[in-house]
Design a protein around this motif. Structure first.
Motif, PDB file in Angstrom:
ATOM      1  N   ARG A   1       0.928  -1.265  -0.018  1.00 47.20           N
ATOM      2  CA  ARG A   1       0.043  -0.034   0.198  1.00 47.20           C
ATOM      3  C   ARG A   1       0.748   1.230  -0.065  1.00 47.20           C
ATOM      4  O   ARG A   1       2.046   1.006   0.452  1.00 47.20           O
ATOM      5  CB  ARG A   1      -0.965  -0.196   1.134  1.00 47.20           C
ATOM      6  CG  ARG A   1      -0.266   0.174   2.576  1.00 47.20           C
ATOM      7  CD  ARG A   1      -1.193   0.203   3.811  1.00 47.20           C
ATOM      8  NE  ARG A   1      -0.615   0.242   5.220  1.00 47.20           N
ATOM      9  CZ  ARG A   1      -0.052   1.208   5.677  1.00 47.20           C
ATOM     10  NH1 ARG A   1      -0.496   2.581   5.133  1.00 47.20           N
ATOM     11  NH2 ARG A   1       0.429   1.115   6.579  1.00 47.20           N
TER      12      ARG A   1
ATOM     13  N   ASP B   1      -8.110  -2.386   7.707  1.00 41.77           N
ATOM     14  CA  ASP B   1      -8.882  -2.943   8.803  1.00 41.77           C
ATOM     15  C   ASP B   1      -8.297  -4.426   9.027  1.00 41.77           C
ATOM     16  O   ASP B   1      -8.368  -5.245   8.171  1.00 41.77           O
ATOM     17  CB  ASP B   1     -10.428  -2.792   8.403  1.00 41.77           C
ATOM     18  CG  ASP B   1     -10.988  -3.588   9.665  1.00 41.77           C
ATOM     19  OD1 ASP B   1     -10.496  -3.979  10.616  1.00 41.77           O
ATOM     20  OD2 ASP B   1     -12.420  -3.691   9.429  1.00 41.77           O
TER      21      ASP B   1
ATOM     22  N   GLU C   1       0.169   7.040   1.847  1.00 44.11           N
ATOM     23  CA  GLU C   1      -1.013   8.054   2.072  1.00 44.11           C
ATOM     24  C   GLU C   1      -2.319   7.043   2.169  1.00 44.11           C
ATOM     25  O   GLU C   1      -3.279   7.662   2.549  1.00 44.11           O
ATOM     26  CB  GLU C   1      -1.227   8.899   0.617  1.00 44.11           C
ATOM     27  CG  GLU C   1      -1.604   8.251  -0.502  1.00 44.11           C
ATOM     28  CD  GLU C   1      -0.498   7.342  -1.296  1.00 44.11           C
ATOM     29  OE1 GLU C   1      -0.689   6.527  -2.197  1.00 44.11           O
ATOM     30  OE2 GLU C   1       0.764   7.234  -0.709  1.00 44.11           O
ATOM     31  N   GLU C   2      -2.315   5.867   1.930  1.00 48.87           N
ATOM     32  CA  GLU C   2      -3.562   4.958   2.197  1.00 48.87           C
ATOM     33  C   GLU C   2      -3.651   4.836   3.703  1.00 48.87           C
ATOM     34  O   GLU C   2      -2.891   4.614   4.514  1.00 48.87           O
ATOM     35  CB  GLU C   2      -3.309   3.633   1.571  1.00 48.87           C
ATOM     36  CG  GLU C   2      -3.315   3.589  -0.091  1.00 48.87           C
ATOM     37  CD  GLU C   2      -3.276   2.415  -0.803  1.00 48.87           C
ATOM     38  OE1 GLU C   2      -4.111   1.468  -0.050  1.00 48.87           O
ATOM     39  OE2 GLU C   2      -2.232   1.907  -1.304  1.00 48.87           O
ATOM     40  N   PRO C   3      -4.938   4.645   4.185  1.00 53.09           N
ATOM     41  CA  PRO C   3      -5.257   4.691   5.564  1.00 53.09           C
ATOM     42  C   PRO C   3      -4.858   3.199   6.072  1.00 53.09           C
ATOM     43  O   PRO C   3      -4.834   2.144   5.192  1.00 53.09           O
ATOM     44  CB  PRO C   3      -6.704   4.774   5.665  1.00 53.09           C
ATOM     45  CG  PRO C   3      -7.180   4.291   4.210  1.00 53.09           C
ATOM     46  CD  PRO C   3      -5.988   4.653   3.197  1.00 53.09           C
ATOM     47  N   GLU C   4      -4.674   3.065   7.317  1.00 46.66           N
ATOM     48  CA  GLU C   4      -4.279   1.839   7.774  1.00 46.66           C
ATOM     49  C   GLU C   4      -5.399   0.943   7.593  1.00 46.66           C
ATOM     50  O   GLU C   4      -6.599   1.231   7.818  1.00 46.66           O
ATOM     51  CB  GLU C   4      -3.981   1.990   9.332  1.00 46.66           C
ATOM     52  CG  GLU C   4      -2.888   2.667   9.779  1.00 46.66           C
ATOM     53  CD  GLU C   4      -1.639   1.896   9.517  1.00 46.66           C
ATOM     54  OE1 GLU C   4      -1.768   0.690   9.345  1.00 46.66           O
ATOM     55  OE2 GLU C   4      -0.335   2.385   9.355  1.00 46.66           O
TER      56      GLU C   4
END
Length: 366
Positions: free
Chosen positions: A124, A132, A127-130
């Protein structure tokens, strides 16, 4: 972990002129929630302080080993790391990227559950969110019979998102090829996967959706290898390419059949596979023209180009080769491939844009 104990993982980090970025990479290993690892950091003849950074981490934590060699490129550096690694399970981490903190703990659990399988994960952008963690159990399975189908997916050729067996590499003599000017990751992964299934025919590839490998915006990749890459000539073996079109048709038919048809692939895999095989069919046309060969019977039919373009139409999968292949314009197909291999790719992008406009710019593109 005691310094003389065999670790569960060896993380191999090639580095060339990464004095400013390498600490971030190595710190991501120190931040791991799982401690049973070693890192083999290979300074590939850097002209800056990269070697000093490697030495500093080795001095403060015995899990780090610093190796120094004359500049030989990323493939040479990875081979050096493999030879020095003590663990059975190998990971490759580029010196300008990082691993998410729970990566090794998560991988250790997967290896305990599936000790004989090939475990893959995903990358990833920073800048991508962590992601789930609840989605980490999502997994694509590929058997030995489906190995060609797996190799046609984008995940197959990525060396930084797999756990490799040192035993397979050494016993099957699978190493990175320093002579390759590009595509060394894909070449290694394809040869490794074939060797893996040869040694473990009952095993499976388990390609998980977990995004554990983090690519940073300032990643300079293999361009920082210190090697000069050729740009204009097409690297091919004329003798090995004789009869390639017929072999490609057979391979394409077998991999589609192994997955029960195109519907057996995910949309992401379909898009990647469409581009890869469109490009390979284009090379078959180009090579046949160079060699003065006739294309085999059925090449444009359902068992070859026709089957591919029909699937691309059905699933709306677009690349620059779509219209030339669909219209069977051999001269344009060869010219687009020649452009694709050039530095500017000028004709390739012109054909791409015109074709995209004709389709209303509504199809999925790669």
């Amino acid at each position: 972990m005691e310094s003389n104990a065999t670790p569960l993982f060896s993380v191999i980090v090639p580095a060339y002129n990464l004095e400013k970025l390498l600490p971030r990479c190595l710190d991501s290993l120190l931040a791991q929630t799982f401690a049973d690892w070693e890192c083999v950091a290979v300074d590939d003849g850097s002209a800056d302080g990269t070697g000093t950074v490697c030495d500093e981490y080795a001095a403060k934590d015995p899990r780090f080993t610093a190796l120094h060699q004359e500049n030989g490129g990323v493939s040479s550096a990875r081979n050096t790391g493999i030879k020095a690694a003590r663990a059975e399970h190998l990971l490759f981490l580029d010196g300008d990227d990082t691993l998410a903190p729970g990566t090794l703990e998560w991988l250790a659990a997967r290896l305990e559950e599936h000790p004989d399988d090939l475990i893959g994960y995903r990358l990833r952008g920073e800048e991508e969110p962590e992601p789930d963690p609840a989605g980490f159990s999502e997994c694509r399975l590929f058997t030995a019979a489906q190995c060609p189908a797996y190799m046609a997916t984008g995940a197959a050729g990525n060396v930084t998102t797999k756990v490799f067996s040192a035993r397979v590499i050494r016993e099957k003599d699978v190493w990175f090829d320093p002579a390759l000017p590009r595509g060394e990751d894909q070449d290694f992964c394809f040869r490794y996967t074939a060797a893996f299934f040869e040694q473990r025919p009952q095993a499976m590839v388990r390609q998980f959706s977990a995004k554990l490998y983090v690519v940073h915006k300032d990643n300079i990749g293999h361009r920082a290898s210190g090697q000069n890459l050729p740009t204009h000539s097409i690297d091919w073996d004329p003798e090995a390419s004789r009869g390639y079109a017929a072999r490609l048709m057979k391979e394409y038919g077998a991999l589609v059949s192994s997955m029960g048809g195109w519907e057996g692939f995910t949309p992401e895999e379909q898009l990647y596979m469409a581009h890869q095989y469109a490009r390979r069919f284009a090379f078959a046309v180009w090579a046949a023209r160079q060699l003065g060969e006739e294309l085999p019977e059925g090449f444009w039919g359902s068992g070859g180009v026709g089957g591919l373009t029909e699937a691309m139409t059905r699933y709306r999968l677009y690349c620059a080769y779509y219209w030339p292949l669909r219209l069977r314009w051999k001269r344009l197909i060869a010219a687009v491939y020649q452009s694709d291999e050039s530095e500017s790719m000028r004709l390739y992008w012109k054909v791409f844009l015109v074709g995209d406009i004709l389709l209303g710019r509504r199809w999925n593109r790669l």
